[in-house]
Write a protein that holds these residues in place. Structure first.
Motif, PDB file in Angstrom:
ATOM      1  N   VAL A 142       0.794  -1.228   0.000  1.00  0.00           N
ATOM      2  CA  VAL A 142       0.000   0.000   0.000  1.00  0.00           C
ATOM      3  C   VAL A 142       0.834   1.290   0.000  1.00  0.00           C
ATOM      4  O   VAL A 142       0.671   2.125  -0.876  1.00  0.00           O
ATOM      5  CB  VAL A 142      -0.982  -0.005   1.191  1.00  0.00           C
ATOM      6  CG1 VAL A 142      -1.541   1.369   1.428  1.00  0.00           C
ATOM      7  CG2 VAL A 142      -2.124  -0.959   0.895  1.00  0.00           C
ATOM      8  N   VAL A 143       1.755   1.439   0.954  1.00  0.00           N
ATOM      9  CA  VAL A 143       2.488   2.703   1.065  1.00  0.00           C
ATOM     10  C   VAL A 143       3.297   2.965  -0.203  1.00  0.00           C
ATOM     11  O   VAL A 143       3.237   4.055  -0.790  1.00  0.00           O
ATOM     12  CB  VAL A 143       3.399   2.705   2.309  1.00  0.00           C
ATOM     13  CG1 VAL A 143       4.114   4.045   2.422  1.00  0.00           C
ATOM     14  CG2 VAL A 143       2.594   2.445   3.557  1.00  0.00           C
ATOM     15  N   GLY A 144       4.052   1.943  -0.637  1.00  0.00           N
ATOM     16  CA  GLY A 144       4.873   2.110  -1.830  1.00  0.00           C
ATOM     17  C   GLY A 144       4.025   2.397  -3.063  1.00  0.00           C
ATOM     18  O   GLY A 144       4.367   3.255  -3.880  1.00  0.00           O
ATOM     19  N   PHE A 145       2.920   1.692  -3.192  1.00  0.00           N
ATOM     20  CA  PHE A 145       2.039   1.876  -4.344  1.00  0.00           C
ATOM     21  C   PHE A 145       1.491   3.298  -4.376  1.00  0.00           C
ATOM     22  O   PHE A 145       1.510   3.969  -5.404  1.00  0.00           O
ATOM     23  CB  PHE A 145       0.897   0.862  -4.265  1.00  0.00           C
ATOM     24  CG  PHE A 145       0.062   0.783  -5.516  1.00  0.00           C
ATOM     25  CD1 PHE A 145       0.554   0.182  -6.657  1.00  0.00           C
ATOM     26  CD2 PHE A 145      -1.226   1.311  -5.542  1.00  0.00           C
ATOM     27  CE1 PHE A 145      -0.203   0.109  -7.801  1.00  0.00           C
ATOM     28  CE2 PHE A 145      -1.985   1.249  -6.687  1.00  0.00           C
ATOM     29  CZ  PHE A 145      -1.483   0.643  -7.813  1.00  0.00           C
ATOM     30  N   TYR A 146       1.039   3.742  -3.226  1.00  0.00           N
ATOM     31  CA  TYR A 146       0.481   5.091  -3.097  1.00  0.00           C
ATOM     32  C   TYR A 146       1.513   6.141  -3.505  1.00  0.00           C
ATOM     33  O   TYR A 146       1.219   7.048  -4.300  1.00  0.00           O
ATOM     34  CB  TYR A 146       0.058   5.285  -1.639  1.00  0.00           C
ATOM     35  CG  TYR A 146      -0.473   6.644  -1.269  1.00  0.00           C
ATOM     36  CD1 TYR A 146      -1.789   6.988  -1.532  1.00  0.00           C
ATOM     37  CD2 TYR A 146       0.342   7.570  -0.633  1.00  0.00           C
ATOM     38  CE1 TYR A 146      -2.279   8.224  -1.168  1.00  0.00           C
ATOM     39  CE2 TYR A 146      -0.138   8.808  -0.269  1.00  0.00           C
ATOM     40  CZ  TYR A 146      -1.459   9.136  -0.535  1.00  0.00           C
ATOM     41  OH  TYR A 146      -1.940  10.355  -0.176  1.00  0.00           O
ATOM     42  N   GLN A 147       2.736   5.988  -2.995  1.00  0.00           N
ATOM     43  CA  GLN A 147       3.786   6.960  -3.319  1.00  0.00           C
ATOM     44  C   GLN A 147       4.128   6.921  -4.798  1.00  0.00           C
ATOM     45  O   GLN A 147       4.309   7.958  -5.436  1.00  0.00           O
ATOM     46  CB  GLN A 147       5.038   6.681  -2.480  1.00  0.00           C
ATOM     47  CG  GLN A 147       4.863   6.978  -1.012  1.00  0.00           C
ATOM     48  CD  GLN A 147       4.521   8.446  -0.760  1.00  0.00           C
ATOM     49  OE1 GLN A 147       4.886   9.328  -1.541  1.00  0.00           O
ATOM     50  NE2 GLN A 147       3.794   8.714   0.306  1.00  0.00           N
ATOM     51  N   MET A 148       4.208   5.709  -5.351  1.00  0.00           N
ATOM     52  CA  MET A 148       4.537   5.554  -6.765  1.00  0.00           C
ATOM     53  C   MET A 148       3.480   6.248  -7.625  1.00  0.00           C
ATOM     54  O   MET A 148       3.809   7.008  -8.545  1.00  0.00           O
ATOM     55  CB  MET A 148       4.605   4.069  -7.099  1.00  0.00           C
ATOM     56  CG  MET A 148       4.938   3.767  -8.535  1.00  0.00           C
ATOM     57  SD  MET A 148       5.003   1.991  -8.809  1.00  0.00           S
ATOM     58  CE  MET A 148       3.288   1.660  -9.182  1.00  0.00           C
ATOM     59  N   LEU A 229     -12.105  -1.039  -0.973  1.00  0.00           N
ATOM     60  CA  LEU A 229     -12.248   0.252  -0.290  1.00  0.00           C
ATOM     61  C   LEU A 229     -10.923   0.961  -0.040  1.00  0.00           C
ATOM     62  O   LEU A 229     -10.788   2.146  -0.341  1.00  0.00           O
ATOM     63  CB  LEU A 229     -12.985   0.062   1.040  1.00  0.00           C
ATOM     64  CG  LEU A 229     -13.133   1.333   1.883  1.00  0.00           C
ATOM     65  CD1 LEU A 229     -14.048   2.333   1.211  1.00  0.00           C
ATOM     66  CD2 LEU A 229     -13.656   1.016   3.267  1.00  0.00           C
ATOM     67  N   PHE A 230      -9.920   0.255   0.477  1.00  0.00           N
ATOM     68  CA  PHE A 230      -8.711   0.916   0.977  1.00  0.00           C
ATOM     69  C   PHE A 230      -8.038   1.794  -0.086  1.00  0.00           C
ATOM     70  O   PHE A 230      -7.887   3.006   0.106  1.00  0.00           O
ATOM     71  CB  PHE A 230      -7.719  -0.137   1.490  1.00  0.00           C
ATOM     72  CG  PHE A 230      -6.656   0.424   2.400  1.00  0.00           C
ATOM     73  CD1 PHE A 230      -6.667   0.162   3.757  1.00  0.00           C
ATOM     74  CD2 PHE A 230      -5.642   1.229   1.902  1.00  0.00           C
ATOM     75  CE1 PHE A 230      -5.701   0.682   4.591  1.00  0.00           C
ATOM     76  CE2 PHE A 230      -4.666   1.755   2.736  1.00  0.00           C
ATOM     77  CZ  PHE A 230      -4.698   1.473   4.085  1.00  0.00           C
ATOM     78  N   LEU A 233     -10.064   4.670  -1.498  1.00  0.00           N
ATOM     79  CA  LEU A 233     -10.266   5.678  -0.448  1.00  0.00           C
ATOM     80  C   LEU A 233      -9.088   6.648  -0.386  1.00  0.00           C
ATOM     81  O   LEU A 233      -9.264   7.849  -0.181  1.00  0.00           O
ATOM     82  CB  LEU A 233     -10.441   4.968   0.895  1.00  0.00           C
ATOM     83  CG  LEU A 233     -10.866   5.807   2.088  1.00  0.00           C
ATOM     84  CD1 LEU A 233     -12.266   6.339   1.890  1.00  0.00           C
ATOM     85  CD2 LEU A 233     -10.807   4.972   3.364  1.00  0.00           C
ATOM     86  N   ILE A 234      -7.862   6.115  -0.581  1.00  0.00           N
ATOM     87  CA  ILE A 234      -6.718   7.014  -0.458  1.00  0.00           C
ATOM     88  C   ILE A 234      -6.317   7.616  -1.806  1.00  0.00           C
ATOM     89  O   ILE A 234      -5.601   8.609  -1.827  1.00  0.00           O
ATOM     90  CB  ILE A 234      -5.509   6.315   0.203  1.00  0.00           C
ATOM     91  CG1 ILE A 234      -5.062   5.104  -0.587  1.00  0.00           C
ATOM     92  CG2 ILE A 234      -5.813   5.939   1.641  1.00  0.00           C
ATOM     93  CD1 ILE A 234      -3.858   4.407   0.017  1.00  0.00           C
ATOM     94  N   PRO A 244     -17.989   2.211  -2.978  1.00  0.00           N
ATOM     95  CA  PRO A 244     -17.694   2.037  -1.555  1.00  0.00           C
ATOM     96  C   PRO A 244     -17.164   3.320  -0.912  1.00  0.00           C
ATOM     97  O   PRO A 244     -17.440   3.576   0.269  1.00  0.00           O
ATOM     98  CB  PRO A 244     -16.626   0.944  -1.535  1.00  0.00           C
ATOM     99  CG  PRO A 244     -16.857   0.191  -2.785  1.00  0.00           C
ATOM    100  CD  PRO A 244     -17.292   1.206  -3.797  1.00  0.00           C
ATOM    101  N   SER A 248     -18.751   5.458   2.282  1.00  0.00           N
ATOM    102  CA  SER A 248     -18.075   5.927   3.495  1.00  0.00           C
ATOM    103  C   SER A 248     -18.465   7.370   3.815  1.00  0.00           C
ATOM    104  O   SER A 248     -18.358   7.792   4.967  1.00  0.00           O
ATOM    105  CB  SER A 248     -16.564   5.776   3.341  1.00  0.00           C
ATOM    106  OG  SER A 248     -16.085   6.718   2.421  1.00  0.00           O
TER     107      SER A 248
ATOM    108  N   PRO B  30       6.443  -1.564  -5.781  1.00  0.00           N
ATOM    109  CA  PRO B  30       5.866  -0.998  -4.543  1.00  0.00           C
ATOM    110  C   PRO B  30       6.336  -1.705  -3.280  1.00  0.00           C
ATOM    111  O   PRO B  30       6.562  -1.057  -2.259  1.00  0.00           O
ATOM    112  CB  PRO B  30       4.360  -1.178  -4.729  1.00  0.00           C
ATOM    113  CG  PRO B  30       4.168  -1.233  -6.185  1.00  0.00           C
ATOM    114  CD  PRO B  30       5.386  -1.880  -6.748  1.00  0.00           C
ATOM    115  N   THR B  34       8.217   0.203  -0.442  1.00  0.00           N
ATOM    116  CA  THR B  34       7.752   0.187   0.938  1.00  0.00           C
ATOM    117  C   THR B  34       8.897  -0.163   1.881  1.00  0.00           C
ATOM    118  O   THR B  34       9.080   0.461   2.924  1.00  0.00           O
ATOM    119  CB  THR B  34       6.614  -0.836   1.112  1.00  0.00           C
ATOM    120  OG1 THR B  34       5.647  -0.623   0.092  1.00  0.00           O
ATOM    121  CG2 THR B  34       5.949  -0.710   2.460  1.00  0.00           C
TER     122      THR B  34
END
Lengths: 295, 336
Positions: A142-148, A229-230, A233-234, A244, A248, B30, B34
Motif C-alpha cells: 500500500v504505502v509504496g504503491f500510493y507513493q509511486m 475500499l482501501f 479511499l486514499i 464504496p 463511506s 511498490p 515500501t
C-alpha cells in the motif's frame, strides 16, 4: 436370514427413520433461522429506505415498506455537496470493475496458456513463482504503491486500479488448473498445421474453450473490484470516487438524523450487486465450490 | 508432452511478458519501495527520502508503541472470534448438506441465502450494522426492548467489548456461507467407497464425520484457515466504517493503524511502511507455521520418493546411453 433377524432390522430401520425425521426437522429449523439472520439486515435496510425519519424514530423495526421513498431520495440529493452521488459512484465503479475484470481474465488466461501449451526452460520456475506470490498480502504494497502513483501523477485516475489487474496470480493458477484437462494440445497442433499464428490460436481456439472458467472468474473479479475500499479511499477524490468510497461519506454528520436517507443511500449502493447476485447465483455458488477444489 | 515442438518455446516467454512486466511495476516495485521507505525518513505532505543514522529507527518507534502492539492483538482476537464460530457452523452445515439420510430439500436456496452477505460491499455492511445498532432508536435496540431482554435502550457504540464482538460477528456473518460451500465441495470430493466401508463397519453419522470426513478435508480446512487468516489480519473496511477504530481504540486493527499513520493527515509514511512490513512478516510466519503443522506428511514422503526414483532412472538412462555410445564407437572402429 431368519425371520427374527429380519424383524430386528425392520424395527431398527423404523426407529432410525423416526430419529431421522426429528433430525431433519431440527436441521430445517436451524437453517431457516440462519437464513432469516442473513436476510433480515438487508430487509430492514430496504424497508427503512422507504420510511421517514420520524417513522423510524418511532419504531425502527418494520416489515412492511412505507411511502417515503421519494422524500428520502430528495434529502440525499439535497446533501449532494457532501460528495455522496450514487449515480457517479455507480458509473466510476462500473468503469473500473469492468476494465479491471477484462484485463484480469484475458491476461490470466494468456499467462496460463503460456504455462500449459509451451515447453520453455523457466516454465516450472515461473509457475512456482506465481504460486508463491499468490499469498502476498496486499497491505505490504500500500504505502509504496500510493507513493509511486503520486510520483507519476496517476492519483485521481482509474489506471492504478485497471493496469495492476493484468497480473492476477491466483487467477492464473485457477486458469492453469482448468486449462490443463480441457484444452487438448492436438487442437493447438492442428491449428498450427492449418497455418494459424500462435496469438490467433490463443484468441480463436483457447479463449472459447475457456469460456466457463472465464465466466466464473469474471464474476468474482468484478465483485471484488467493486467492493474494494482501501486503495480507492486514499487515491480517488471528488467525482472520481467509487461506490464504496461514496458509502463511506454517508458516515458524515449531516446524515446523522436522516435515518431513512442513510438506509436509502446504502440500498442504492448494493442494488447492482443484488441484481448481479440473484441473476447469477447458480454460477457464483458453483464457482466458489470449483475454486476451492482447484485452489 | 513432447508433441509441443521445440521451436515454439519462445511463445511461452512472449505470452508471459505482460504478467511479468505488470507484476514488477504494480507489486514488486511498490514492495521494494515500501521496504526502502521503512528504513529512511519519509514523512510530511511532500515527502523526500532521507537517510537515517539508525536504519531501524522506524521499526523501533512502531514496535515500542503501545497502540501498535495493542492493534495487533485486537486484529488477532477479532479474527479468531470470527473464525472459530465460522468454521464450526460451516462444518455442521456442510455435514448436514452432504448427509443423504437427512433428505434435505432446498439446499440450493439455503446456499444462495447463506452466501449472500459475502458478495455485498463490506463498506455498506459496516454502515448498515452501525445503523442497525443505533442509539437510542435502532433496529437492534427495538428488538431487544420488544422481547424484554433489556430495560432501556443501550448505547452499544461506547462499549468496547460489544463493539469488538459486533465486528467479529459481522466478519463471521459475511464468511460462514463461503466456508460452508468450500467445505461441502471438499466433502463431496471424498471417495464414496470410504463412507461405504465405514457404513459396513457400523459407524454412525457422528463417527463417520469425525473419523472419515474430517481427516479427508484436512487440506481444504488448511486452505480455509490460511486464506481467512491472511484476509483477517488485514481487516480494514469494517473497523474503519463501523466504529472508526473506537471506542477508545478498542477496534483499531493493524490495517487501521497503518491507515491512521500514513493516510489520514499524519503523513508518517515511514512508520506506516515499517508497520506494514511487520504485519507482513507476522502473516508469513503464521502461514508457514500453519502449513508446517498441517502438511500432508504422507504426500511429502511420496513426493520425495518419486523424485528419488526419477533421479535414479535418469542416472540409469544416462549410463545406458553412454554405454551404447561407447558400443557404437567401438563398432565404428571395428568397421574401419
Amino acid at each position: 436370514m431368519s425371520k427374527t433377524d429380519k424383524m430386528i432390522i425392520a424395527s431398527g430401520k423404523k426407529k432410525n427413520s423416526a430419529a431421522n425425521t426429528a433430525m431433519t426437522v431440527f436441521v430445517y429449523v436451524v437453517c431457516i433461522l440462519i437464513a432469516i439472520l442473513c436476510i433480515f439486515p438487508f430487509w430492514a435496510m430496504i424497508v427503512n429506505a422507504t420510511r421517514s425519519s420520524a417513522e423510524i424514530q418511532q419504531r425502527a423495526v418494520a416489515l412492511i415498506p412505507s411511502s417515503n421513498l421519494m422524500q428520502n431520495y430528495k434529502v440525499l440529493q439535497k446533501y449532494e455537496s457532501s460528495g455522496f452521488r450514487p449515480l457517479i459512484g455507480f458509473k466510476n465503479s462500473m468503469i473500473i470493475s469492468t476494465l479491471a475484470t477484462v484485463c484480469s481474465v484475458y491476461f490470466s488466461t494468456l499467462t496460463a496458456y503460456a504455462i500449459v501449451v509451451y515447453d520453455w526452460k523457466l516454465k516450472r520456475a515461473f509457475f512456482s513463482f506465481v504460486m508463491a506470490v499468490m499469498m502476498v498480502p496486499g497491505q505490504i504494497v500500500v504505502v509504496g504503491f500510493y507513493q509511486m502513483i503520486f510520483k507519476v501523477h496517476l492519483n485521481n485516475t482509474f489506471l492504478p486500479f485497471i493496469i495492476p489487474a493484468i497480473a492476477a496470480p491466483s487467477m492464473v493458477f485457477f486458469m492453469k488448473q482448468y486449462m490443463e484437462p480441457s484444452l487438448s494440445l492436438e487442437i493447438v497442433q492442428s491449428a498450427r498445421i492449418d497455418g494459424a499464428k500462435e496469438f490467433f490460436t490463443f484468441n480463436m481456439i483457447a479463449l472459447p474453450i475457456m469460456k466457463p472458467a472465464i465466466a466464473t472468474q469474471a464474476i468474482f473479479s468484478f465483485v471484488s473490484n467493486w467492493n474494494q475500499l482501501f486503495l480507492p479511499l486514499i487515491l480517488l477524490k471528488g467525482d472520481k470516487r467509487t461506490m464504496p468510497v461514496m458509502v463511506s461519506l454517508l458516515k458524515g454528520d449531516i446524515y446523522r438524523t436522516e435515518y431513512g436517507s442513510i438506509y436509502l443511500g446504502l440500498t442504492l449502493t448494493v442494488l447492482p450487486l443484488f441484481i448481479v447476485y440473484f441473476a447469477l447465483s447458480k454460477y457464483i455458488i458453483a464457482g466458489v465450490a470449483l475454486g476451492s477444489v482447484k485452489g | 508432452m513432447k508433441k509441443k515442438g521445440f521451436s515454439y518455446a519462445k511463445w511461452g516467454y512472449i505470452f508471459s511478458i505482460p504478467f511479468v512486466v505488470v507484476f514488477c511495476l504494480a507489486m514488486l516495485y511498490p514492495i521494494m519501495y515500501t521496504l526502502v521507505i521503512g528504513f529512511t525518513e519519509y514523512r510530511g505532505a511532500l515527502p523526500t527520502l532521507k537517510a537515517l543514522s539508525d536504519p531501524f529507527k522506524n521499526y523501533k518507534t512502531v514496535l515500542s508503541e503501545e497502540l501498535f502492539r495493542r492493534s495487533l492483538k485486537t486484529t488477532f482476537s477479532i479474527w479468531l472470534w470470527n473464525f472459530i464460530p465460522q468454521i464450526g457452523l460451516a462444518l455442521i452445515l456442510a455435514a448436514w448438506f452432504t448427509d443423504d439420510h437427512l433428505k434435505l430439500k432446498g439446499k440450493g436456496f439455503f446456499k444462495v441465502v447463506f452466501y449472500m452477505p459475502n458478495i455485498i460491499t463490506a463498506a455498506t455492511i459496516a454502515l448498515l450494522f452501525s445503523s442497525l445498532f443505533q442509539f437510542p432508536k435502532g433496529v437492534i435496540n427495538d428488538i431487544l426492548l420488544e422481547f424484554k431482554m433489556i430495560d432501556e435502550a443501550y448505547n452499544f457504540a461506547v462499549d468496547p467489548k460489544i463493539t469488538k464482538g459486533v465486528i467479529s460477528f459481522i466478519q463471521f456473518w459475511m464468511w460462514f456461507g463461503y466456508t460452508m460451500i468450500v467445505l461441502i465441495s471438499g466433502i463431496l470430493g471424498i471417495s464414496p467407497d470410504i463412507f461405504e466401508a465405514a457404513d459396513i463397519d457400523g459407524a454412525n453419522g457422528f463417527q463417520k464425520f469425525v473419523f472419515v470426513t474430517l481427516p479427508n478435508i484436512k487440506t481444504i480446512m488448511l486452505y480455509t484457515l490460511v486464506t481467512s487468516m491472511i484476509g483477517g489480519l488485514q481487516m480494514f473496511d469494517i473497523p474503519h466504517l463501523y466504529s472508526d477504530g473506537g471506542p477508545n481504540n478498542a477496534t483499531r486493527t493493524a490495517a487501521k493503524h497503518i491507515y491512521a499513520k500514513g493516510f489520514s493527515g499524519a503523513y508518517l509514511y515511514d512508520e506506516a511502511s515499517a508497520a506494514s512490513v511487520i504485519l507482513f512478516i507476522i502473516i508469513i510466519i503464521l502461514s508457514a507455521i500453519l502449513f508446517f503443522l498441517m502438511r500432508d506428511k504422507d504426500a511429502a514422503i511420496l513426493e520425495k520418493q518419486k523424485r528419488q526414483m526419477e533421479k535414479k532412472y535418469r542416472q540409469e538412462y544416462k549410463a545406458q546411453v553412454a554405454a551404447q555410445k561407447a558400443k557404437l564407437a567401438e563398432l565404428e572402429k571395428e568397421a574401419k
